[in-house]
Scaffold this active site. Structure first.
Site, PDB file in Angstrom:
ATOM      1  N   THR A  51      12.498  14.643  21.533  1.00  0.00           N
ATOM      2  CA  THR A  51      13.085  14.309  22.831  1.00  0.00           C
ATOM      3  C   THR A  51      12.142  13.521  23.727  1.00  0.00           C
ATOM      4  O   THR A  51      12.580  12.920  24.709  1.00  0.00           O
ATOM      5  CB  THR A  51      13.492  15.595  23.583  1.00  0.00           C
ATOM      6  OG1 THR A  51      12.318  16.386  23.846  1.00  0.00           O
ATOM      7  CG2 THR A  51      14.481  16.416  22.767  1.00  0.00           C
ATOM      8  N   CYS A  59       9.917  27.581  29.599  1.00  0.00           N
ATOM      9  CA  CYS A  59      11.125  26.755  29.694  1.00  0.00           C
ATOM     10  C   CYS A  59      12.354  27.527  29.203  1.00  0.00           C
ATOM     11  O   CYS A  59      12.337  28.113  28.111  1.00  0.00           O
ATOM     12  CB  CYS A  59      10.971  25.482  28.878  1.00  0.00           C
ATOM     13  SG  CYS A  59      12.350  24.318  29.106  1.00  0.00           S
ATOM     14  N   ARG A  84       7.349  12.834  28.895  1.00  0.00           N
ATOM     15  CA  ARG A  84       7.757  12.915  30.292  1.00  0.00           C
ATOM     16  C   ARG A  84       8.124  14.358  30.640  1.00  0.00           C
ATOM     17  O   ARG A  84       8.486  15.140  29.767  1.00  0.00           O
ATOM     18  CB  ARG A  84       8.929  11.980  30.580  1.00  0.00           C
ATOM     19  CG  ARG A  84      10.189  12.286  29.801  1.00  0.00           C
ATOM     20  CD  ARG A  84      11.254  11.214  30.054  1.00  0.00           C
ATOM     21  NE  ARG A  84      12.528  11.568  29.456  1.00  0.00           N
ATOM     22  CZ  ARG A  84      12.860  11.338  28.187  1.00  0.00           C
ATOM     23  NH1 ARG A  84      11.968  10.764  27.382  1.00  0.00           N
ATOM     24  NH2 ARG A  84      14.039  11.684  27.721  1.00  0.00           N
ATOM     25  N   CYS A  86       9.843  17.834  31.813  1.00  0.00           N
ATOM     26  CA  CYS A  86      11.158  18.448  31.666  1.00  0.00           C
ATOM     27  C   CYS A  86      11.817  18.630  33.031  1.00  0.00           C
ATOM     28  O   CYS A  86      11.159  18.980  34.014  1.00  0.00           O
ATOM     29  CB  CYS A  86      11.008  19.794  30.963  1.00  0.00           C
ATOM     30  SG  CYS A  86      12.537  20.736  30.785  1.00  0.00           S
ATOM     31  N   CYS A  89      12.457  23.191  33.217  1.00  0.00           N
ATOM     32  CA  CYS A  89      11.352  24.118  33.521  1.00  0.00           C
ATOM     33  C   CYS A  89      10.400  23.561  34.567  1.00  0.00           C
ATOM     34  O   CYS A  89       9.610  24.296  35.150  1.00  0.00           O
ATOM     35  CB  CYS A  89      10.590  24.486  32.256  1.00  0.00           C
ATOM     36  SG  CYS A  89       9.645  23.125  31.516  1.00  0.00           S
ATOM     37  N   TRP A 437     -26.006  37.157  52.342  1.00  0.00           N
ATOM     38  CA  TRP A 437     -24.700  37.830  52.418  1.00  0.00           C
ATOM     39  C   TRP A 437     -23.665  36.922  53.059  1.00  0.00           C
ATOM     40  O   TRP A 437     -22.580  36.692  52.511  1.00  0.00           O
ATOM     41  CB  TRP A 437     -24.795  39.136  53.219  1.00  0.00           C
ATOM     42  CG  TRP A 437     -23.505  39.915  53.204  1.00  0.00           C
ATOM     43  CD1 TRP A 437     -23.172  40.924  52.356  1.00  0.00           C
ATOM     44  CD2 TRP A 437     -22.360  39.720  54.045  1.00  0.00           C
ATOM     45  NE1 TRP A 437     -21.887  41.381  52.609  1.00  0.00           N
ATOM     46  CE2 TRP A 437     -21.369  40.648  53.648  1.00  0.00           C
ATOM     47  CE3 TRP A 437     -22.058  38.848  55.092  1.00  0.00           C
ATOM     48  CZ2 TRP A 437     -20.112  40.735  54.260  1.00  0.00           C
ATOM     49  CZ3 TRP A 437     -20.801  38.917  55.705  1.00  0.00           C
ATOM     50  CH2 TRP A 437     -19.847  39.855  55.287  1.00  0.00           C
ATOM     51  N   TYR A 441     -20.416  35.150  51.257  1.00  0.00           N
ATOM     52  CA  TYR A 441     -19.080  35.465  51.763  1.00  0.00           C
ATOM     53  C   TYR A 441     -18.323  34.181  52.096  1.00  0.00           C
ATOM     54  O   TYR A 441     -17.128  34.043  51.794  1.00  0.00           O
ATOM     55  CB  TYR A 441     -19.182  36.361  52.994  1.00  0.00           C
ATOM     56  CG  TYR A 441     -17.842  36.797  53.543  1.00  0.00           C
ATOM     57  CD1 TYR A 441     -17.209  37.930  53.051  1.00  0.00           C
ATOM     58  CD2 TYR A 441     -17.218  36.073  54.552  1.00  0.00           C
ATOM     59  CE1 TYR A 441     -15.978  38.331  53.552  1.00  0.00           C
ATOM     60  CE2 TYR A 441     -15.989  36.466  55.058  1.00  0.00           C
ATOM     61  CZ  TYR A 441     -15.374  37.593  54.556  1.00  0.00           C
ATOM     62  OH  TYR A 441     -14.148  37.986  55.055  1.00  0.00           O
ATOM     63  N   ASP A 457     -24.519  43.264  50.125  1.00  0.00           N
ATOM     64  CA  ASP A 457     -23.429  44.000  50.757  1.00  0.00           C
ATOM     65  C   ASP A 457     -23.615  45.511  50.567  1.00  0.00           C
ATOM     66  O   ASP A 457     -23.781  45.996  49.436  1.00  0.00           O
ATOM     67  CB  ASP A 457     -22.101  43.548  50.140  1.00  0.00           C
ATOM     68  CG  ASP A 457     -20.912  44.174  50.817  1.00  0.00           C
ATOM     69  OD1 ASP A 457     -20.461  43.634  51.832  1.00  0.00           O
ATOM     70  OD2 ASP A 457     -20.446  45.234  50.338  1.00  0.00           O
TER      71      ASP A 457
END
Length: 510
Positions: A51, A59, A84, A86, A89, A437, A441, A457
């Site tokens: 296809t 899909c 290309r 779908c 999906c 620290w 973060y 920490d």
């Protein structure tokens, strides 16, 4: 072990599937495709030679014959091979598995691509930004991803356009702008070449929903603990800028001359979030989507993360309790950085109070916006010389915020996710008042760097040490087997400490 057993075992660790074109084994791809397993969404794509179409593993179309199927590690590789996307999906919805590559150079280049580096600049500029020659970068992309940087960029632009054409009623000219095309003729030509039909034909297959609302679907690989994510963000919400309840995240966004609102909620039927946008410049849509995906860590592959972390018994326990826990990001890196400085040596609630005062005193008011979502967080230029002591900050912390703001305003510090963790930490800690620290973060939440780990920490040191709190050096050493996913370990250990009600006087994490 049977083929089914091998597939089930592979669905846990799932390989570091994207590195070096290392797809899951062919048999595993077959099983995942036939089972429509959402855990593999974005990890590979199925291309059908009969296809000329490529699909997600989920899909809903009847599965093609095995001899007609080829597998590709990403949409760009499938497109480069001549397939290309779908229409059923919709590959544009697949989470991005390329975001968590362990090759720092490749990861940085992909982050820069996502930030639009090739929009106005040539590949040579992208290569220079990651310390390679253009030919070296081309070879790296083709060898590891199956497509060149330009092909990755082009595929991302077309898939975004396809999503906007499918889910919104934006005029085609605005869709072209959102996808980065300044010429409608070039957009039509590129879309026809990449998708096999002109842009307007997409809407005959997928007419947008009535009502004119601008809303987009953001998919992720399950699981996602959305409630835990909202709870974390709600504790740190800045009044006037954000509003977070048990079901959604709302925020006002700039620019100040044309502000807008966004709202993010969970789809109860599919592994997707729903992003609702007010009136925005279409050219801002890619950045908005990227920021929202970062806030909710939607491109994470938790199976790969957990495979590394589960060797630690404490983390195995934490993961069993919260298998969908992810790393909450922030809308803006500078905002996260300022919020982190405000939170030094105070509780989360106290830091939120200081952030509210900062916005009230220095943030821009937005007339016409709903109450509670009518402020913009002050930018770096505004805070670089602002008297932030006036909101109740100690002088030293106020000086740190001004130094941070000056560094950002002058370009000495930025929050691109393309940065190396150690280099970013070094630039941060060079500023007065910012230690390891705070820097880690910021890297964890502001840049989304998955290996950020604040070893100093107190919560981490306590929960890892049990009866005896570990030192920062011992905590750092304990974390080494968890690389490169230590940021996820941080979140799990913080929640584990909260679950077991570990009593710690100063708890900056929770």
């Amino acid at each position: 072990m049977s083929e089914n057993g091998q597939y089930a075992a592979a669905a846990g660790p799932r390989l570091a599937a994207m590195d070096a074109l290392l797809l899951p084994l062919h048999a595993q791809c077959e099983q995942a495709r036939l089972a429509r397993d959402a855990r593999f969404d974005g990890v590979f794509f199925t291309a059908v030679r009969s296809t000329g179409i490529y699909c997600r593993p989920v899909c809903p179309a009847p599965p093609p014959r095995r001899e007609n199927v080829s597998y590709y590690p990403n949409a760009a590789a499938a497109a480069a091979a001549g397939f290309r996307p779908c229409l059923r999906c919709r590959p544009e919805l697949a989470p991005d598995a390329m975001r968590h590559l362990q090759d720092d150079t490749l990861r940085s280049a992909l982050e820069l691509l996502a930030e639009g580096r090739l929009q106005e600049q040539p590949v040579t500029a992208l290569a220079a930004a990651v310390g390679l020659g253009a030919r070296q970068l081309q070879r790296l992309f083709v060898a590891r991803l199956g497509a060149t940087p330009a092909q990755v960029h082009a595929t991302r632009r077309l898939l975004l356009a396809k999503q906007l054409l499918t889910e919104t009623d934006l005029p085609v000219t605005q869709v072209a702008l959102a996808a980065g095309f300044n010429s409608l003729r070039r957009f039509n030509s590129a879309f026809l070449a990449g998708c096999g039909m002109p842009p307007r034909a997409i809407r005959r297959h997928h007419p947008p929903a009535a009502g004119g609302e601008l809303a987009l679907r953001l998919a992720y690989r399950p699981p996602l603990d959305f409630a835990a994510m909202l709870d974390f963000l709600r504790r740190r919400a800045i009044p006037g800028v954000e509003r977070i309840d048990g079901h959604s995240y709302q925020r006002v966004i700039g620019p100040v001359e044309s502000p807008s609102l966004i709202r993010v909620s969970a789809d109860p039927r599919r592994p997707e979030l729903r992003l609702q946008l007010g009136t925005v410049d279409p050219r801002a849509i890619p950045a908005i989507v990227r920021r929202v995906r970062r806030i909710f860590d939607l491109d994470a592959d938790l199976a790969v993360v957990h495979a590394t972390l589960q060797h630690e018994p404490l983390l195995a326990t934490a993961i069993a309790r919260r298998p969908g826990l992810r790393v909450p990001g922030g809308w803006d890196g500078f905002e996260v950085a300022v919020r982190a400085v405000l939170g030094q040596q105070v509780s989360v609630a106290a830091a939120a109070t200081l952030a509210s005062r900062l916005v009230d005193r220095f943030g821009q008011r937005l007339p016409g916006q709903p109450e509670g979502l009518d402020r913009l967080f002050p930018d770096a230029a505004r805070l670089a010389d602002a008297p932030v002591e006036n909101i109740g900050l100690p002088r030293s912390r106020a000086a740190t915020i001004r130094a941070l703001a000056s560094a950002c305003a002058e370009g000495r510090l930025d929050f691109s996710g393309a940065q190396n963790l150690e280099a970013f930490i070094g630039r941060c800690t060079a500023l007065p008042g910012i230690g390891p620290w705070t820097a880690n973060y910021i890297a964890l939440r502001g840049l989304g760097l998955p290996d950020a780990f604040p070893a100093g920490d107190l919560v981490l040191q306590q929960v890892l040490g049990g009866d005896t709190r570990l030192s920062g050096r011992a905590t750092e050493a304990r974390s080494q087997p968890w690389r490169p996913w230590r940021a996820y370990a941080v979140l799990h250990l913080w929640h584990l400490a909260h679950d077991t009600r570990t009593e710690i006087r100063h708890d900056p994490a929770l």
